[in-house]
Write an enzyme that holds these catalytic residues in place. Sequence first.
Site, mmCIF file in Angstrom:
data_model
loop_
_atom_site.group_PDB
_atom_site.id
_atom_site.type_symbol
_atom_site.label_atom_id
_atom_site.label_comp_id
_atom_site.label_asym_id
_atom_site.label_seq_id
_atom_site.Cartn_x
_atom_site.Cartn_y
_atom_site.Cartn_z
ATOM 1 N N LYS A 46 0.847 -1.201 0.000
ATOM 2 C CA LYS A 46 0.000 0.000 0.000
ATOM 3 C C LYS A 46 0.878 1.246 0.000
ATOM 4 C CE LYS A 46 -3.914 1.935 2.651
ATOM 5 N NZ LYS A 46 -4.775 1.735 3.856
ATOM 6 N N SER A 93 -9.683 1.617 2.912
ATOM 7 C CA SER A 93 -8.833 2.406 2.040
ATOM 8 C C SER A 93 -7.774 1.600 1.277
ATOM 9 C CB SER A 93 -8.126 3.489 2.858
ATOM 10 O OG SER A 93 -7.265 2.923 3.815
ATOM 11 N N SER A 144 -9.805 -0.740 7.068
ATOM 12 C CA SER A 144 -9.243 -0.598 5.718
ATOM 13 C C SER A 144 -8.535 -1.815 5.146
ATOM 14 C CB SER A 144 -8.284 0.584 5.674
ATOM 15 O OG SER A 144 -9.023 1.770 5.581
HETATM 16 N N1 GLN Z 1 -13.038 3.948 6.243
HETATM 17 C C1 GLN Z 1 -12.484 4.384 7.481
HETATM 18 C C2 GLN Z 1 -12.091 5.828 7.379
HETATM 19 O O1 GLN Z 1 -12.406 6.421 6.415
HETATM 20 C C3 GLN Z 1 -11.318 3.520 7.852
HETATM 21 C C4 GLN Z 1 -10.087 3.848 7.126
HETATM 22 C C5 GLN Z 1 -8.914 3.017 7.518
HETATM 23 O O2 GLN Z 1 -9.035 1.973 8.178
HETATM 24 N N2 GLN Z 1 -7.737 3.499 7.166
HETATM 25 O O3 GLN Z 1 -11.490 6.390 8.232
#
Ligand code: GLN
Length: 446
Positions: A52, A127, A151
């Site tokens: 990532k 994400s 994410s």
């Molecule tokens: N979707 C969640 C957010 O927008 C989690 C994101 C993540 O785990 N990095 O914060």
Amino acid sequence: TKATFAEIKARDLKISAFLAMNEEMAINQAKAVDATGIDANNVLAGIPIAVKDNIVTKDLTTTAASKMLENFNPIYDATVIEKMRQAQMVTIGKTNMDEFAMGGSTETSAFKTTKNPWDTTKVPGGSSGGSAAAVAAGEVVAALGSDTGGSIRQPASFNGVVGTKPTYGRVSRYGLIAFASSLDQIGPFTRGVKDNAAVLNAISGNDSHDSTSSAQAVPDFTAGLTGDIKGMKIALPKEYLGEGVDADVKEAIQKAVKTFEELGATVDEVSLPNSKYGVPVYYILASSEASSNLQRFDGIRYGFRAQDVKSLEDVYVRSRSEGFGDEVKRRIMLGTFSLSAGTYDVFFKKAAQVRTLICNDFRNVFNDYDLIIGPTAPNTAFNIGDKIEDPITMYMNDILTIPVNLAGLPGMSVPAGFSKGLPVGLQLIAKSFDEATMYRAGYAFE
Ligand code: GLN
């Protein structure tokens, strides 16, 4: 390694999972493995892996999918990258994500929209959507992601692959571009549970560069994968099959419950009464931490700097205004507000207190049970464009994963069938530092 690049070239035009690749560097890494000799006891030796783009890599740009870090070349490797090199793995390239890991669909990336390989009109989740899609599309056999509120697990669910968020502290965060430091963890995506356990073994362990990394011993997560889970005590929180969870997702999870019972485990209904506060608590705490962590992107130290500025303040204001996307700005404003004198007690402090209640709920259940199961997400992959204009709807998508981060527990998503051609994910949650039980159950189930 060459075959992996051939697969990526053939498939990534449709999926857009990658932001950066360096074939020459990867081939040289692979040659170095050949030269030292493959360790026959190491199943990971010579295996290519994608990373990532919020994990810093010395010879590959690291952008966190933000204009703020476009063309940023880190001067060091994250600890996980170093550990993968020691495990003789080959870093292939960097995957797309929501900007600074803020989002649940990979649509907030400043650079491209990644598509779900099962249906390219759907999001890959987020994400870590690029990492999940790259594994699901068969471009790579493994990838790393990061999970602050879901994410890794939610995109694993949407793409029909295995994704693990380890216990907070299991994996070093050194070299992970910080979003919310008390919640962030790096973890692996793979097709199967056994591969996943092997990759987590390679990246786990105490690190003097990260004071929150744990000194707990790292057991061999692949050792207990026998398929035998007789007598395992599993809890199913009633809130996890409640309102807001799609009927077809519930059905897949009920089927999974039957599978666990057939395997000789017991499954009882329990309650996590405070988990309903998880989303608001998370958005206060995570945004507060983010507002502090993102102060370093000031137009001076790294990355983007606005042109034709007139004063120092102008450098800060214009660089941040032009460099950050809308979602990142929303979080910075929400976080700064929550931490301000006058609102701190009402928002940040209150949220921190409710976080403790959420932790206690899990502790109570784990007094009597080995494992908690439920859906990973309330729905399957949604259409590209459907939720991006409506932050609250997007935020609610993480209602089942966020409590696990708030409590620092390990969580994993494993494929649990399909609904209308799209994968459904089963979430497994274990006690702190008991990833071994989670893997044992996931392996017996898959
Ligand atoms: N979707 C969640 C957010 O927008 C989690 C994101 C993540 O785990 N990095 O914060």
